[in-house]
Scaffold this active site. Structure first.
Site, PDB file in Angstrom:
ATOM      1  N   GLY A   1     -22.294 -55.048  22.112  1.00 23.50           N
ATOM      2  CA  GLY A   1     -23.366 -55.880  22.662  1.00 23.50           C
ATOM      3  C   GLY A   1     -24.656 -55.121  22.878  1.00 23.50           C
ATOM      4  O   GLY A   1     -25.744 -55.663  22.688  1.00 23.50           O
TER       5      GLY A   1
ATOM      6  N   GLY B   1     -22.371 -50.775  28.875  1.00 18.84           N
ATOM      7  CA  GLY B   1     -21.158 -51.557  28.663  1.00 18.84           C
ATOM      8  C   GLY B   1     -20.775 -51.560  27.198  1.00 18.84           C
ATOM      9  O   GLY B   1     -21.247 -50.729  26.416  1.00 18.84           O
ATOM     10  N   CYS B   2     -19.933 -52.527  26.849  1.00 15.25           N
ATOM     11  CA  CYS B   2     -19.390 -52.601  25.491  1.00 15.25           C
ATOM     12  C   CYS B   2     -20.493 -52.376  24.460  1.00 15.25           C
ATOM     13  O   CYS B   2     -21.446 -53.136  24.379  1.00 15.25           O
ATOM     14  CB  CYS B   2     -18.731 -53.965  25.264  1.00 15.25           C
ATOM     15  N   PHE B   3     -20.360 -51.331  23.650  1.00 16.76           N
ATOM     16  CA  PHE B   3     -21.464 -50.951  22.763  1.00 16.76           C
ATOM     17  C   PHE B   3     -21.754 -51.942  21.649  1.00 16.76           C
ATOM     18  O   PHE B   3     -22.841 -51.943  21.095  1.00 16.76           O
ATOM     19  CB  PHE B   3     -21.324 -49.516  22.248  1.00 16.76           C
TER      20      PHE B   3
END
Ligand SMILES: *[C@@H]1O[C@H](CO)[C@@H](O)[C@H](O)[C@H]1NC(C)=O
Length: 158
Positions: A17, A13-15
Site C-alpha cells: 500500500g 505499514g504493509c509496503f
C-alpha cells in the site's frame, strides 16, 4: 541538468500500500525508481518503500509531508488491522540533512493536522540501516493485483 539522485525511505505499514499510494498520487515525474524493501533502523526491520528522487524536481520535505498524509502515524507498531513492529511508521534517513528536514516537517504536520484533534505523531526518525529488496512479486503488487489486500489507513487523509 539533473542533480545526483537522493534516496528516501518510508515505512508506513504493509509496503504494498505504501508503494501503491506513492506511485498513484505523488507527482514524481522523473523519479527513476521506487522499490519495496525491508529496511532496518537501529531496531527491527520494517516494511518500507525506497524512492530514488531528484531533489531538483521534488523536495524531500514534500515527500515527508505526503508520507504523513497517506497513513496513520499515530499508532505504535500498527496500521489499521496490521499489528507488529514490521508495520511501524518510520522515516529512515540517508543523510544528516534528511534527518533535519524530517524532524522539521514532522513538527509542522503535527501542529497543522494532528494537534487540532488531540492526536500525536509517533513516527520514528532513524538513520537508515541495511535494506533488502523484497521479492519481485511484491514490486508494484497492487497494480498487478488490483483486488489485493489494502490496508485501510492507506488513503489521502487531507
Ligand atoms: C486526526 O487528524 C488526522 C489528520 O487529519 C486524521 O488522519 C485522524 O484520523 C484524526 N484522528 C481523529 C481521532 O480524529
Amino acid at each position: 541538468m539533473t542533480s545526483t539522485p537522493e534516496i528516501a525511505i518510508f515505512a508506513s505499514g504493509c509496503f504494498w500500500g505504501t508503494e501503491h499510494i506513492f506511485v498513484k498520487h505523488f507527482p514524481l515525474p522523473r523519479a527513476s525508481s521506487r522499490r519495496v524493501s525491508v529496511c532496518s533502523g537501529e531496531t527491527q526491520h520494517a516494511e518500507a518503500v525506497r524512492i530514488e528522487f531528484d531533489p531538483k524536481i521534488v523536495s524531500y520535505a514534500e515527500l515527508v509531508e505526503f508520507f504523513y498524509r497517506t497513513h496513520d502515524p499515530t499508532t505504535v507498531n500498527q496500521q489499521g488491522g496490521d499489528v507488529g513492529t514490521q508495520y511501524r511508521s518510520a522515516i529512515f534517513t540517508t543523510t544528516p540533512e534528511q534527518a533535519e528536514t524530517a524532524k522539521r516537517v514532522t513538527k509542522e504536520v503535527q501542529a497543522k493536522h494532528f494537534t487540532p484533534n488531540g492526536t500525536k505523531i509517533v513516527t520514528a526518525i532513524d538513520a537508515a540501516g541495511p535494506w533488502w529488496d523484497a521479492e519481485a512479486y511484491h514490486q508494484l503488487y497492487l497494480f498487478n493485483n488490483p483486488n489485493g489486500y489494502q490496508c485501510s489507513t492507506h488513503r489521502l487523509h487531507w
